[in-house]
Structures are given as C-alpha cells and as structure tokens.
Design a protein around this motif. Structure first.
Motif, PDB file in Angstrom:
ATOM      1  N   VAL A 102       0.824  -1.207   0.000  1.00  0.00           N
ATOM      2  CA  VAL A 102       0.000   0.000   0.000  1.00  0.00           C
ATOM      3  C   VAL A 102       0.855   1.253   0.000  1.00  0.00           C
ATOM      4  CG1 VAL A 102      -1.743   1.294   1.283  1.00  0.00           C
ATOM      5  CG2 VAL A 102      -1.897  -1.196   1.132  1.00  0.00           C
ATOM      6  N   ALA A 103       1.881   1.295   0.852  1.00  0.00           N
ATOM      7  CA  ALA A 103       2.666   2.512   1.048  1.00  0.00           C
ATOM      8  C   ALA A 103       4.009   2.453   0.339  1.00  0.00           C
ATOM      9  CB  ALA A 103       2.874   2.762   2.538  1.00  0.00           C
ATOM     10  N   THR A 104       4.116   1.658  -0.679  1.00  0.00           N
ATOM     11  CA  THR A 104       5.357   1.597  -1.435  1.00  0.00           C
ATOM     12  C   THR A 104       5.234   2.442  -2.692  1.00  0.00           C
ATOM     13  OG1 THR A 104       6.943   0.111  -2.509  1.00  0.00           O
ATOM     14  CG2 THR A 104       4.624  -0.453  -2.716  1.00  0.00           C
ATOM     15  N   GLY A 105       6.314   3.082  -3.072  1.00  0.00           N
ATOM     16  CA  GLY A 105       6.294   3.939  -4.250  1.00  0.00           C
ATOM     17  C   GLY A 105       5.404   5.145  -4.021  1.00  0.00           C
ATOM     18  N   ARG A 106       4.364   5.279  -4.846  1.00  0.00           N
ATOM     19  CA  ARG A 106       3.376   6.345  -4.698  1.00  0.00           C
ATOM     20  C   ARG A 106       2.052   5.714  -4.279  1.00  0.00           C
ATOM     21  NH1 ARG A 106       5.575  10.923  -6.437  1.00  0.00           N
ATOM     22  NH2 ARG A 106       7.227  10.856  -7.983  1.00  0.00           N
ATOM     23  N   PRO A 107       1.644   5.901  -3.021  1.00  0.00           N
ATOM     24  CA  PRO A 107       0.400   5.277  -2.551  1.00  0.00           C
ATOM     25  C   PRO A 107      -0.816   5.804  -3.303  1.00  0.00           C
ATOM     26  CG  PRO A 107       1.737   6.064  -0.716  1.00  0.00           C
ATOM     27  CD  PRO A 107       2.345   6.626  -1.970  1.00  0.00           C
ATOM     28  N   VAL A 108      -1.829   4.948  -3.410  1.00  0.00           N
ATOM     29  CA  VAL A 108      -3.103   5.344  -4.003  1.00  0.00           C
ATOM     30  C   VAL A 108      -3.862   6.194  -2.988  1.00  0.00           C
ATOM     31  CG1 VAL A 108      -5.310   4.494  -4.874  1.00  0.00           C
ATOM     32  CG2 VAL A 108      -3.194   3.304  -5.446  1.00  0.00           C
ATOM     33  N   PRO A 109      -4.440   7.318  -3.403  1.00  0.00           N
ATOM     34  CA  PRO A 109      -5.184   8.153  -2.451  1.00  0.00           C
ATOM     35  C   PRO A 109      -6.304   7.373  -1.781  1.00  0.00           C
ATOM     36  CG  PRO A 109      -4.847   9.320  -4.518  1.00  0.00           C
ATOM     37  CD  PRO A 109      -4.401   7.915  -4.756  1.00  0.00           C
ATOM     38  N   SER A 110      -6.513   7.675  -0.514  1.00  0.00           N
ATOM     39  CA  SER A 110      -7.564   7.032   0.271  1.00  0.00           C
ATOM     40  C   SER A 110      -8.650   8.054   0.568  1.00  0.00           C
ATOM     41  CB  SER A 110      -7.002   6.476   1.575  1.00  0.00           C
ATOM     42  OG  SER A 110      -8.009   5.877   2.348  1.00  0.00           O
ATOM     43  N   PHE A 111      -9.921   7.658   0.411  1.00  0.00           N
ATOM     44  CA  PHE A 111     -11.052   8.545   0.629  1.00  0.00           C
ATOM     45  C   PHE A 111     -11.907   7.994   1.760  1.00  0.00           C
ATOM     46  CE2 PHE A 111     -10.000   8.545  -3.919  1.00  0.00           C
ATOM     47  CZ  PHE A 111      -9.570   9.861  -4.044  1.00  0.00           C
TER      48      PHE A 111
END
Length: 494
Positions: free
Chosen positions: A47-56
């Motif tokens: 989840v937090a590797t590279g560029r994480p996907v935004p969480s809503f």
C-alpha cells in the motif's frame, strides 16, 4: 430398503425446493483479509510503497503510523522470544535438560501474551482519541521510514490511477481507490447553434438558416446564430463552480452539504510506478488548472483531466463518487459519466471496537488461550511458510492497490446505506447534467438531443443490483435496451 413411493415423494420434495430457490443467488462470503503482523507487512510493502493510491473516507497517514508502532511490538516480541530460546539452551547445561523445550515454549507463550496485552492497551487508547491526537510513530526499518515519508507527501487525491477490467459484453474502467463501478453512461451531441424559439402567440421567431456541416468551421452567420467558443476545461470549471455553490438554504433538520468537486488527473495503472517527480508535479497542475496551464502535463495519451464529485458519509464507511470526462473536438461534445461507490468496512475491522471494549479476567483468559494457539501457528508456519497466501483476497498483487478497497465488504447489505448511495449518485449526476445544460444554453448550443439523452439516463440509472447494473440489456447502447428508445418530446424540446 426404502419403498418406491417414499423415494418418489423425496425426489418431488427436492425438486420443489430446488425450483423455489432457483431465483435466489448464493450469498458470497466476505473476502479474506489479513490481520496482525501480516497486515503490517502487507501495508508497508504494497500500500505505502512507491506512490500510494489516495484514500477517501479515512486518512492513510494514521494507518501507516500505527503500522510502524505495531512493528515496534513485533521487534519487542522477537526479542522476548530470543531470550526464551537462550533460556531453553541454558537448560541443556543444567541438571534438568529435559525442561529445555518446555522453558522455550513457555517463553514463546509469554512473548505472544505480552504482544497481545500491549496491543490491546494501545487499541483502547486509540479508540478513545481522535486521529489528530494519535501517537506519532517513527519507523525502525528503512521500508517503514519510506512508507511514512510516502504518505506524508501524498496530496489530496488529485491524481488517480485507472485499470481496465475485461468482462463479457464490454470493458469496465475502474478508478483505483474509488470503489466499485456501478454503471457507465455516455452522452454525445453535435455542437450546433440553438434553433429559433417560438413566441408566446405561437408564431416562430426570425428564421435563421440551419448551418451545413462545412459551415460549422466558417462563422459567417450573425453573432446570435453562432455557438460561443468554449473548451472542455471551460465546461469542467463551470460544472465545478456550480456544484460548489450548493443549493438554497435548507431547514435546520437537513444535514449539511458534503458534496466535494474538483479536477483530477487520470493515468493508467501501468504507468503509475514509472511516474518521475517532474511528471508528478505536472499532473498536479493538470488536475487543478487544466492542460493549458503553465507546467501542466500536455500529453493526452498519458493522462487526462476529469471532474470528480464525491460525497463521504456514514463516518467514512460510505463513499460515493462520480468521475466525468469532457471531450470536445470537431464540433462534437462527448460527456462520459462513471459512478463509483466504496462499500462499508470489512466486518473484521468492525470487530476491533468490541475487542477494545472488552476487559477484565475474561479478556485475559481469551488472551492466554489465543497466545497458546499463536505458538502452535508459529510452529506450523515453520514447516509451511505459505508466503503466497499472505495477501488480501482482493489484492491482485500487481499494480497499485487501495487499502480502503481491499478492506471493504464484498457487497452492501444495509438497506439504509444502499439507499443513501443511490441517492448520492443520482443527486450528483442530476446536478452535473443540469450544470452542463446551463453551460450549453449560455453558449447558444442546441440542447434538444442532450436533454433527450440525459432524460433516458436519469430514468434508467436506478436499475442497480448491489453496485452493478442488474441486466446488461439495461445499459445504454445494448441490444434491446430501453435506453435506446427516444422519449416523446413536448414543449418545443427537440
């Protein structure tokens, strides 16, 4: 031996029960998720590797901070287990070497019990505090420190990856992190000048000749008979402004308007890990100011700008989003609407509240027994590591992944939440269509065909079955679809 008439009666009964349940679909179990140390490692590595996907709906930073804090407990447990192993070896050099395995196992049990005890105390303290007052953690390992830095630099969801899901009928485009795709609708119109309106006495106004196709690019008509120049970004900006205006003042018993509207830059999930810092900055400019802004990403084959309208409710457990794309080229305007809904949290996460509320000797007795099972499970994993199974069921283990999606329920089984999700989607969709309608009228565009298509979409978009269209024939463009039927026109609307 069973008589023949009894067998015949039993067969008829089974067939009747089978026919009665023929229309009922089997209930799918909830997707499997990770908990404990496996969850911490998965969040850190995926989840937090590279560029994480935004969480809503929920902030991602507190999650990573608490995973780092849980990692501290993991190293403390390993230290106690190491001491227990050394104590077991020390027993081999005493007068009772047969006690060595028992001493080691007792030390392992104590390590797991201490881990559960400290984790329970932190859980109780965390549920009593808000996110803002949560404990700030610092990562021990390089991976955890990188994860903390990655989420701290993450801006508010202005860059989103998308994936293509190939299925029977047609592909479905899913914005990662926005939840399940409910349905997709497209509107396409030729941008032509508005036709003359009828006067109140029924007589037509001044006759304006209908333009030919080649005349669309040669504005020789009077100013009143021409379409005012506009760009897709002008249309997107107008819709965002209209959505942010809200509605008229409502009574006190109405909840506040939670509708958010902003621009986003959509990029393929296959390119997500290869985004360099310069490109990341240009994508933010593209999302906020459009492709014509200085420093924006101007490569439409890589990323494009979309409108995102979103409502977050139920304390973040329900997130409804609508992504709208505007394309205007060769006097043809196309509006594509893709609603998404994030389902509520997984039942395993909801159980944490009950775990935090439990205390006393009953909790300690369960912790003692669970710690003994942890020892057995640890010994089992020594002979069967099962590393390939240490991931949530909804994680495909390729491309970017959303923590919120992976830890959501498979379907929405609460009637109130389902009604709210439909209401949010229909409300945002209707307001977007009305804003586009107003923009086209202000720019002297014939909106007869546009209103026909929006009317059909709004009338048929309610045919939804737990996040997806109930029947493929109800989708726009499908064979036999009611969405292809032109509704009757009244009041001079073409």
């Amino acid at each position: 031996m069973t008589p023949a008439f009894v067998k015949e009666w039993l067969d008829k009964k089974r067939e009747a029960e089978k026919d009665a349940d023929a229309d009922e679909l089997p209930e799918k179990p909830q997707p499997k998720v990770l908990i404990g140390s496996d969850y911490v490692r998965w969040v850190r590595d995926r989840v937090a590797t590279g560029r994480p996907v935004p969480s809503f709906g929920f902030e991602l930073t507190p999650v990573i901070e608490r995973c780092a804090a849980a990692e501290h407990l993991l190293y403390l447990r390993r230290a106690v287990m190491t001491l227990a192993l050394l104590a077991g070896f020390a027993c081999l050099y005493t007068s009772a070497p047969e006690w060595a395995p028992a001493v080691a196992m007792a030390g392992y049990w104590a390590a797991f019990y201490l881990d559960r005890l400290l984790a329970h105390h932190r859980l109780v303290r965390m549920t009593g505090d808000s996110i803002a007052t949560g404990t700030q953690a610092r990562g021990f390992t390089r991976k955890s420190r990188r994860a903390l830095e990655a989420v701290k630099q993450l801006k508010f969801g202005t860059i989103v990856p998308y994936v293509t899901e190939i299925r029977a009928g047609s592909p479905r485009y899913h914005f990662v992190g926005a939840g399940k795709v409910w349905y997709e609708a497209q509107i396409g119109i030729d941008v032509l000048p508005a036709q003359p309106k009828f006067e109140k006495d029924g007589t037509p106004g001044p006759a304006i000749p209908s333009p030919r196709f080649e005349d669309l690019f040669a504005p020789t008509e009077p100013e009143s008979a021409r379409v005012k120049h506009f760009t897709p970004d002008d249309l997107l900006t107008h819709v965002i402004c209209q959505l942010k205006r809200g509605t008229a003042p409502s009574p006190d018993f109405h909840p506040d308007n939670r509708l958010e509207a902003y621009g986003v830059a959509a990029i393929s999930a296959e390119r997500w890990k290869d985004i360099i810092p310069e490109q990341w900055t240009s994508l933010h400019v593209l999302a906020e100011h459009g492709p014509r802004a200085v420093g924006a990403g101007r490569t439409p084959k890589v990323a494009r700008r979309f409108l995102c309208a979103r409502v977050i409710s139920w304390d973040g457990e329900l997130v409804a989003s609508v992504f709208v794309g505007f394309a205007y080229e060769d006097n043809y305007l196309r509006v594509t609407v893709r609603p998404h809904v994030i389902n509520p949290l997984h039942p395993t996460l909801r159980a944490a509240d009950g775990e935090a509320a439990s205390s006393g000797w009953s909790w300690h007795r369960r912790a003692w027994f669970a710690s003994a099972l942890d020892v057995v499970l640890m010994l089992t994993r020594l002979f069967n590591p099962g590393k390939d199974r240490r991931h949530p069921e909804l994680d495909r283990r390729k491309g970017p992944v959303s923590l919120r999606e992976a830890y959501s329920t498979r379907y929405m089984n609460d009637m109130l939440q389902y009604d709210d999700a439909r209401r949010y989607i229909e409300m945002m969709q209707r307001r977007i269509f009305d804003s586009v309608d107003q923009f086209l009228v202000d720019h002297n565009v014939d909106i007869g065909s546009y209103r026909e298509q929006t009317m059909v979409i709004l009338q048929n978009s309610g045919v939804i079955n737990y996040g997806e269209m109930g029947s493929v024939q109800n989708q726009p463009g499908a064979v036999g679809s009611q969405m292809n039927v032109r509704p009757p026109t009244t009041g001079g609307i073409a």
